[in-house]
Design a protein around this motif. Structure first.
Motif, mmCIF file in Angstrom:
data_model
loop_
_atom_site.group_PDB
_atom_site.id
_atom_site.type_symbol
_atom_site.label_atom_id
_atom_site.label_comp_id
_atom_site.label_asym_id
_atom_site.label_seq_id
_atom_site.Cartn_x
_atom_site.Cartn_y
_atom_site.Cartn_z
ATOM 1 N N ILE A 125 54.840 -47.095 2.999
ATOM 2 C CA ILE A 125 54.307 -47.799 4.167
ATOM 3 C C ILE A 125 52.789 -47.889 4.083
ATOM 4 C CG2 ILE A 125 54.201 -45.700 5.585
ATOM 5 C CD1 ILE A 125 54.782 -47.516 8.010
ATOM 6 N N GLY A 126 52.144 -46.871 3.482
ATOM 7 C CA GLY A 126 50.696 -46.922 3.352
ATOM 8 C C GLY A 126 50.244 -48.083 2.498
ATOM 9 N N ARG A 127 50.913 -48.291 1.370
ATOM 10 C CA ARG A 127 50.551 -49.411 0.491
ATOM 11 C C ARG A 127 50.793 -50.754 1.180
ATOM 12 N NH1 ARG A 127 53.985 -46.650 -3.314
ATOM 13 N NH2 ARG A 127 52.819 -45.140 -4.554
ATOM 14 N N ASN A 128 51.976 -50.878 1.767
ATOM 15 C CA ASN A 128 52.314 -52.133 2.439
ATOM 16 C C ASN A 128 51.398 -52.395 3.630
ATOM 17 O OD1 ASN A 128 54.395 -52.584 0.654
ATOM 18 N ND2 ASN A 128 55.971 -51.713 1.988
ATOM 19 N N LEU A 129 51.057 -51.326 4.347
ATOM 20 C CA LEU A 129 50.183 -51.467 5.504
ATOM 21 C C LEU A 129 48.805 -51.956 5.090
ATOM 22 C CD1 LEU A 129 49.902 -51.133 8.541
ATOM 23 C CD2 LEU A 129 49.360 -48.717 8.175
ATOM 24 N N MET A 130 48.298 -51.428 4.002
ATOM 25 C CA MET A 130 46.988 -51.859 3.516
ATOM 26 C C MET A 130 47.011 -53.336 3.126
ATOM 27 S SD MET A 130 43.886 -51.145 3.079
ATOM 28 C CE MET A 130 43.997 -49.370 3.375
ATOM 29 N N LEU A 131 48.083 -53.771 2.491
ATOM 30 C CA LEU A 131 48.202 -55.181 2.123
ATOM 31 C C LEU A 131 48.227 -56.081 3.356
ATOM 32 C CD1 LEU A 131 50.832 -54.982 -0.773
ATOM 33 C CD2 LEU A 131 48.400 -55.558 -0.978
ATOM 34 N N VAL A 132 48.973 -55.643 4.375
ATOM 35 C CA VAL A 132 49.063 -56.434 5.607
ATOM 36 C C VAL A 132 47.712 -56.468 6.308
ATOM 37 C CG1 VAL A 132 50.103 -56.552 7.902
ATOM 38 C CG2 VAL A 132 51.529 -56.054 5.921
ATOM 39 N N ILE A 133 47.003 -55.341 6.342
ATOM 40 C CA ILE A 133 45.696 -55.288 7.001
ATOM 41 C C ILE A 133 44.718 -56.240 6.325
ATOM 42 C CG2 ILE A 133 43.675 -53.824 7.395
ATOM 43 C CD1 ILE A 133 45.598 -51.499 7.877
ATOM 44 N N VAL A 134 44.649 -56.183 5.000
ATOM 45 C CA VAL A 134 43.711 -57.039 4.273
ATOM 46 C C VAL A 134 44.057 -58.514 4.467
ATOM 47 C CG1 VAL A 134 42.893 -57.687 1.979
ATOM 48 C CG2 VAL A 134 43.141 -55.270 2.573
ATOM 49 N N SER A 135 45.324 -58.855 4.329
ATOM 50 C CA SER A 135 45.724 -60.257 4.483
ATOM 51 C C SER A 135 45.505 -60.731 5.919
ATOM 52 C CB SER A 135 47.190 -60.436 4.076
ATOM 53 O OG SER A 135 48.048 -59.633 4.860
ATOM 54 N N SER A 136 45.760 -59.861 6.897
ATOM 55 C CA SER A 136 45.556 -60.233 8.305
ATOM 56 C C SER A 136 44.080 -60.433 8.613
ATOM 57 C CB SER A 136 46.141 -59.152 9.225
ATOM 58 O OG SER A 136 47.529 -59.045 9.071
ATOM 59 N N LEU A 137 43.227 -59.573 8.055
ATOM 60 C CA LEU A 137 41.793 -59.708 8.281
ATOM 61 C C LEU A 137 41.281 -61.015 7.694
ATOM 62 C CD1 LEU A 137 39.124 -58.566 9.260
ATOM 63 C CD2 LEU A 137 38.936 -57.311 7.108
ATOM 64 N N ILE A 138 41.743 -61.356 6.509
ATOM 65 C CA ILE A 138 41.343 -62.625 5.892
ATOM 66 C C ILE A 138 41.821 -63.798 6.747
ATOM 67 C CG2 ILE A 138 41.716 -64.133 3.901
ATOM 68 C CD1 ILE A 138 41.881 -61.588 2.178
ATOM 69 N N MET A 139 43.051 -63.708 7.234
ATOM 70 C CA MET A 139 43.614 -64.783 8.039
ATOM 71 C C MET A 139 42.858 -64.958 9.355
ATOM 72 S SD MET A 139 47.536 -65.144 9.476
ATOM 73 C CE MET A 139 47.998 -63.954 8.223
ATOM 74 N N CYS A 140 42.624 -63.834 10.066
ATOM 75 C CA CYS A 140 41.922 -63.903 11.345
ATOM 76 C C CYS A 140 40.496 -64.405 11.166
ATOM 77 C CB CYS A 140 41.910 -62.524 12.006
ATOM 78 S SG CYS A 140 43.519 -61.956 12.596
#
Length: 211
Positions: A22-37
């Motif tokens: 979950i840590g790896r997946n969470l980091m990927l989601v955070i980075v992609s979400s930050l780029i998107m926002c």
């Protein structure tokens, strides 16, 4: 073979669950979400003036959002597993919010009484607290989808954690376009926007995270 022997054979060498997943997946989601926002905010409102990069307001917004993002990530990581409450992460989030409130109060007290209301309202008080939760929706969807892949048992708290993280990410992206320079404005309206996003997550959690 006896049942107990069969269980022992199946369990042997299984090892602990992959909690790092979950840590790896969470980091990927955070980075992609930050780029998107950030991309959405910049496309709609444009980048802040160059002068703001040397001032306190922009960095206060980014530090506040980053600190709450860390708290939200720890909350999500803890609540993704059965029986976890993540009390420490809640306390850290409360401490960050309280610290930002104190900074906002002290900065407002330094403003002449007659100018305090315009200082707190700025030019976008009616936009900021709604823009952040709206901007957080894509991130919230991704985070709830990720959380559902694991085994949260406290669905409302898990949704709140996802909303808090999504709101903080959205606030960071929005800060790149927000030209408000009052620290008191950040303390009030950014906090409200992130809280609304967290509330939206808490509302959606029990409905979207059911097993």
């Amino acid at each position: 073979m006896k049942t107990i022997d069969l269980i022992a054979t199946l369990a042997s060498g299984a090892g602990p669950a992959q909690r790092l997943l979950i840590g790896r997946n969470l980091m990927l989601v955070i980075v992609s979400s930050l780029i998107m926002c950030s991309a959405i905010s910049l496309a709609v409102r444009g980048l802040v003036p160059e002068a703001m990069w040397t001032g306190a307001a922009l960095w206060t917004k980014l530090c506040f959002a980053s600190a709450l993002s860390v708290c939200g990530a720890f909350l999500m990581h803890g609540l993704a597993f059965p029986g976890r409450r993540a009390i420490t992460a809640y306390r850290l989030a409360a401490l960050v919010a309280f610290s930002m409130a104190l900074i906002g109060i002290f900065s407002t007290l330094n403003i002449p009484p007659g100018a305090r209301l315009p200082y707190l309202l700025g030019k976008t008080a009616l936009i900021c607290p709604w823009a952040i939760p709206l901007l957080s929706l894509p991130a919230l969807g991704l985070l709830l989808h990720l959380m559902k892949r694991f085994a949260p048992t406290d669905l409302r708290s898990a949704g709140f954690a996802a909303g808090l993280l999504a709101g903080a990410i959205a606030a960071a992206g929005y800060a790149l376009s927000c030209q408000e320079e009052a620290i008191g404005f950040v303390a009030v309206w950014y906090s409200l926007g992130i809280l609304l996003a967290a509330g939206l997550g808490a509302f959606a959690g029990p409905r979207l995270l059911r097993w």
